[in-house]
Design a protein around this motif. Sequence first.
Motif, PDB file in Angstrom:
ATOM      1  N   PHE A   1      43.627  36.080  88.885  1.00  0.00           N
ATOM      2  CA  PHE A   1      42.856  36.632  87.761  1.00  0.00           C
ATOM      3  C   PHE A   1      41.360  36.730  88.108  1.00  0.00           C
ATOM      4  N   LEU A   2      40.829  35.693  88.749  1.00  0.00           N
ATOM      5  CA  LEU A   2      39.418  35.670  89.149  1.00  0.00           C
ATOM      6  C   LEU A   2      39.127  36.802  90.128  1.00  0.00           C
ATOM      7  N   THR A   3      40.033  36.988  91.095  1.00  0.00           N
ATOM      8  CA  THR A   3      39.839  38.059  92.075  1.00  0.00           C
ATOM      9  C   THR A   3      39.792  39.417  91.387  1.00  0.00           C
ATOM     10  N   PHE A   4      40.726  39.581  90.434  1.00  0.00           N
ATOM     11  CA  PHE A   4      40.755  40.826  89.685  1.00  0.00           C
ATOM     12  C   PHE A   4      39.430  41.059  88.958  1.00  0.00           C
ATOM     13  N   LEU A   5      38.881  39.995  88.332  1.00  0.00           N
ATOM     14  CA  LEU A   5      37.613  40.120  87.589  1.00  0.00           C
ATOM     15  C   LEU A   5      36.459  40.494  88.513  1.00  0.00           C
ATOM     16  N   VAL A   6      36.403  39.838  89.675  1.00  0.00           N
ATOM     17  CA  VAL A   6      35.335  40.142  90.636  1.00  0.00           C
ATOM     18  C   VAL A   6      35.424  41.605  91.066  1.00  0.00           C
ATOM     19  N   PHE A   7      36.653  42.035  91.378  1.00  0.00           N
ATOM     20  CA  PHE A   7      36.866  43.416  91.805  1.00  0.00           C
ATOM     21  C   PHE A   7      36.368  44.390  90.730  1.00  0.00           C
ATOM     22  N   LEU A   8      36.739  44.105  89.455  1.00  0.00           N
ATOM     23  CA  LEU A   8      36.363  44.997  88.353  1.00  0.00           C
ATOM     24  C   LEU A   8      34.842  44.998  88.134  1.00  0.00           C
ATOM     25  N   GLY A   9      34.224  43.837  88.258  1.00  0.00           N
ATOM     26  CA  GLY A   9      32.764  43.717  88.083  1.00  0.00           C
ATOM     27  C   GLY A   9      32.033  44.515  89.146  1.00  0.00           C
ATOM     28  N   VAL A  10      32.455  44.346  90.409  1.00  0.00           N
ATOM     29  CA  VAL A  10      31.817  45.062  91.517  1.00  0.00           C
ATOM     30  C   VAL A  10      31.976  46.565  91.326  1.00  0.00           C
TER      31      VAL A  10
ATOM     32  N   GLN B   1      32.277  48.259  88.529  1.00  0.00           N
ATOM     33  CA  GLN B   1      31.377  48.753  87.479  1.00  0.00           C
ATOM     34  C   GLN B   1      29.938  48.801  87.965  1.00  0.00           C
ATOM     35  N   PHE B   2      29.556  47.766  88.713  1.00  0.00           N
ATOM     36  CA  PHE B   2      28.171  47.726  89.189  1.00  0.00           C
ATOM     37  C   PHE B   2      27.919  48.894  90.145  1.00  0.00           C
ATOM     38  N   ALA B   3      28.879  49.154  91.024  1.00  0.00           N
ATOM     39  CA  ALA B   3      28.734  50.271  91.958  1.00  0.00           C
ATOM     40  C   ALA B   3      28.658  51.585  91.195  1.00  0.00           C
ATOM     41  N   PHE B   4      29.488  51.731  90.181  1.00  0.00           N
ATOM     42  CA  PHE B   4      29.468  52.960  89.365  1.00  0.00           C
ATOM     43  C   PHE B   4      28.111  53.148  88.707  1.00  0.00           C
ATOM     44  N   CYS B   5      27.581  52.036  88.197  1.00  0.00           N
ATOM     45  CA  CYS B   5      26.268  52.099  87.527  1.00  0.00           C
ATOM     46  C   CYS B   5      25.184  52.503  88.520  1.00  0.00           C
TER      47      CYS B   5
ATOM     48  N   LEU C   1      26.404  47.101  80.103  1.00  0.00           N
ATOM     49  CA  LEU C   1      26.219  45.664  79.879  1.00  0.00           C
ATOM     50  C   LEU C   1      27.475  45.054  79.294  1.00  0.00           C
ATOM     51  N   GLY C   2      28.078  45.759  78.317  1.00  0.00           N
ATOM     52  CA  GLY C   2      29.291  45.233  77.685  1.00  0.00           C
ATOM     53  C   GLY C   2      30.409  45.063  78.695  1.00  0.00           C
ATOM     54  N   GLY C   3      30.660  46.132  79.475  1.00  0.00           N
ATOM     55  CA  GLY C   3      31.762  46.096  80.433  1.00  0.00           C
ATOM     56  C   GLY C   3      31.521  45.066  81.524  1.00  0.00           C
ATOM     57  N   PHE C   4      30.296  45.068  82.074  1.00  0.00           N
ATOM     58  CA  PHE C   4      29.979  44.188  83.199  1.00  0.00           C
ATOM     59  C   PHE C   4      29.970  42.725  82.749  1.00  0.00           C
ATOM     60  N   CYS C   5      29.315  42.475  81.598  1.00  0.00           N
ATOM     61  CA  CYS C   5      29.206  41.094  81.119  1.00  0.00           C
ATOM     62  C   CYS C   5      30.566  40.544  80.713  1.00  0.00           C
ATOM     63  N   SER C   6      31.457  41.421  80.252  1.00  0.00           N
ATOM     64  CA  SER C   6      32.772  40.895  79.878  1.00  0.00           C
ATOM     65  C   SER C   6      33.481  40.332  81.116  1.00  0.00           C
ATOM     66  N   THR C   7      33.333  41.023  82.274  1.00  0.00           N
ATOM     67  CA  THR C   7      33.968  40.494  83.490  1.00  0.00           C
ATOM     68  C   THR C   7      33.292  39.195  83.932  1.00  0.00           C
ATOM     69  N   VAL C   8      31.940  39.201  83.911  1.00  0.00           N
ATOM     70  CA  VAL C   8      31.196  38.017  84.371  1.00  0.00           C
ATOM     71  C   VAL C   8      31.529  36.819  83.484  1.00  0.00           C
ATOM     72  N   ALA C   9      31.460  37.044  82.148  1.00  0.00           N
ATOM     73  CA  ALA C   9      31.675  35.934  81.218  1.00  0.00           C
ATOM     74  C   ALA C   9      33.117  35.437  81.307  1.00  0.00           C
ATOM     75  N   GLN C  10      34.054  36.372  81.445  1.00  0.00           N
ATOM     76  CA  GLN C  10      35.452  35.967  81.567  1.00  0.00           C
ATOM     77  C   GLN C  10      35.648  35.156  82.846  1.00  0.00           C
ATOM     78  N   PHE C  11      34.925  35.559  83.913  1.00  0.00           N
ATOM     79  CA  PHE C  11      34.978  34.831  85.185  1.00  0.00           C
ATOM     80  C   PHE C  11      34.488  33.401  84.989  1.00  0.00           C
ATOM     81  N   VAL C  12      33.350  33.259  84.303  1.00  0.00           N
ATOM     82  CA  VAL C  12      32.770  31.929  84.083  1.00  0.00           C
ATOM     83  C   VAL C  12      33.726  31.054  83.277  1.00  0.00           C
ATOM     84  N   LEU C  13      34.271  31.649  82.204  1.00  0.00           N
ATOM     85  CA  LEU C  13      35.192  30.883  81.352  1.00  0.00           C
ATOM     86  C   LEU C  13      36.425  30.440  82.151  1.00  0.00           C
ATOM     87  N   THR C  14      36.928  31.348  82.987  1.00  0.00           N
ATOM     88  CA  THR C  14      38.138  31.028  83.742  1.00  0.00           C
ATOM     89  C   THR C  14      37.863  29.948  84.781  1.00  0.00           C
ATOM     90  N   ILE C  15      36.664  30.014  85.401  1.00  0.00           N
ATOM     91  CA  ILE C  15      36.263  28.956  86.341  1.00  0.00           C
ATOM     92  C   ILE C  15      36.235  27.606  85.623  1.00  0.00           C
TER      93      ILE C  15
END
Lengths: 135, 431
Positions: free
Chosen positions: A53-62, A64-68, A80-94
Amino acid sequence: MAKKHPTQQSATVNPLSLTRSLPHELSEAISTSLASYQKSISGNRKLRLIDYFLTFLVFLGVLQFAFCLLVGTFPFNAFLGGFCSTVAQFVLTISLRLQTTGTKEIFQNISSQRAFAEYIFASLLLHFIVYHFIN
Amino acid sequence: MNHFKGLIVLIWSFCTAVMALSPIASDTLVVYDSSVLEFGEFSSLVDHLNGEFSRVDIVDLNDKASEVQLFYNQKRIYQNLFVFPISGQSNQGDLNALKLIEFVNEGGDIISITNQVGSNSEIVAFNTELGIYPSPKNYKLIDHFNGVNEQHDEIRLSLEESVVPNSIVAFNKAIVYSGAASLLSNNEYLIPLLKAPKTSFAYDINEGVVNEQSTWTSGDQGFLAVAFQGLNNARSLWLGSTLFFDNEHFDQSAKDLVDWTFQSRNLLKSTFAKHYLTDAPESTEEYKVKDEVSYEIGLSEWNGKEWVPFKANDVQLELIMLDPYYRITLEQVKTEDESVQVYTSGPFKLPDQHGMFTFSTKYFRPGYTFIEEEDIVPVRHLANDEYPRSWEITNSWVYVASAGAVVIAWIIFVIFFLYSTEDATEIKKNI
C-alpha cells in the motif's frame, strides 16, 4: 605480540582494500538490510500488505508531482488535495505500521486493535477533508 | 393686436436664429480708448462681430459717461470681452485684474491687446496671471535686419520663422509687424502663435539706448501673439499689436483669431460616453473581474453653423485604478448620425483585479476644447459559486482520479488487513 601482528598486517593492506571495497561494502550493506527486511516481512502478511500500500501511495504521489511540474499548477487546490491525500495517507499508514509491529517500547501499551481503529478514524477524516478541498 | 404679437415673435425668433451662430450665448463687449486709437479703423472687425455674435456693446473709456460693467448681481453678463489698448488714466470700472480673472474663471473669453501706447497696468496684471508678460508702455519691437522703415520698428516677419505651428490660426499673408512683445512663462496651457524674429529685440524707445535696463525681450524669446485655454475651456488671447484687426489687414486669419477666442472655432463636445458588457449591452449588472466590456464615445465639432462629426485618430480611453490598466486608442465607427462621430474601444477584458475603476477619456489638444469624460464604476470579484468546479477543469481530473484511487486502495487495504492473519507460518503450524 599476537595482537600486534594482525594490526600491522591490516595497516599494510587497508589503504588499497578500503578504496576498493567501498562500493562493495555499500552493496553488501544494502543486500544485508534487504535480506533482513525480507526476513522480517516474509512471515508477516500484514506487514507485506502495508508495504504494498505504501509503495502504491509513493508511486501515485510522484506521478501527481511530475504531472504538476509538467502541466502547471493551475487547479492548485486540486493538486494540493490529490498530492496531500497520498502524503497524509502515507504518514498515517506508517504510523499504523509502527504501532502494529509492536517492536517499539513506546507503543507497548497500545493494542493493535486500538491502533487500527485510530487509523480508520484518521483516514476517514482525511478523505472527508480532501473531498471538500479538491473542488 | 394678436397678429402684431405673432409678428414680433416671428421676427424675434428669426433674429435669434440668424444671430445665434455660436452655440454659446455670446454677448460681446468691446472696450477701446479714443485717446489711444482711432476706432473707425476697425469697422470690419465690428461688422464681423455683429454678424457672428448675438449682441455687441462698444464702450469708449475716454468718454467720462461710459462705464464698463462685466458683472450684474455677481453674474457674468458678457461671454466675450475685447479690450483694445487702453491708457493707464482711463475710466475703467470693472476692468481690473481681479474682475478679469473672475470673468475667466466663470468661463468668459477675453481678447486683450497691449502695445507701446496703451499698456494699462490692470490688463498687464491679468495677462501676467496667465503667464504672459507683455512689454510695458513705450517698449517696442525693433529689428535692424528685417525693418522696412527708417526706425526699423516695422518688421517684415518671415512666416516660416515666426509662425508657431498651431491648430488655431494659419497666417498665410506676409505680416509687417509693429508693436509690443511679451515674455512667456512655462504655463502648459499657453499656445504661442507668433514669435519675434531672431534678430529683433523689444526695448524702451524713449530711453534711446539699448542696455539691460531698457530691454524687455531679445531674439526669439519674445512673442507677438499668444493664446491661452484654461481647464474650464475659457479662452484668452493676447496680441502685441492692433494691426491684425484694422480695416487694411482684417482677413481670414484675424477672423480665425476672433472666432477661436470667442468659442466658435475648434469647439468640441462629447455627446455621450458609455460602457457596457459586450454580450449584454442593456444589462445593468455590476461588472465582474475579467468581464468583456466595450466603451463608446461620441465627439462633435462646431463648424460655425452646426455640429458635425469630429474625426481624429488619437482619442484614447484609459481604464484607471490608481494606474491605467488599459490605454486603448479608440477607433471610428460608421454611424448614420451626421452630427456626431462615434468612437469605440472594441471589446476588451477587464483586468483580474477588483476595485473602483475609472473609464476616462481625456482629449486635451492645444487649441481644441478640452474634453474630459469620466465614469467611476465598481468591478467586483467572483462570488464563491462563480468559479469553475474541479470537474470542469481537465487538468484537475488527474488529481481527482488519484484522490479517488487513494480512497479505493485504502478500502481494499482495510478489507485485506482485517481478513489477513498476522503470521502465515503460524496458521500452517496450527493446521
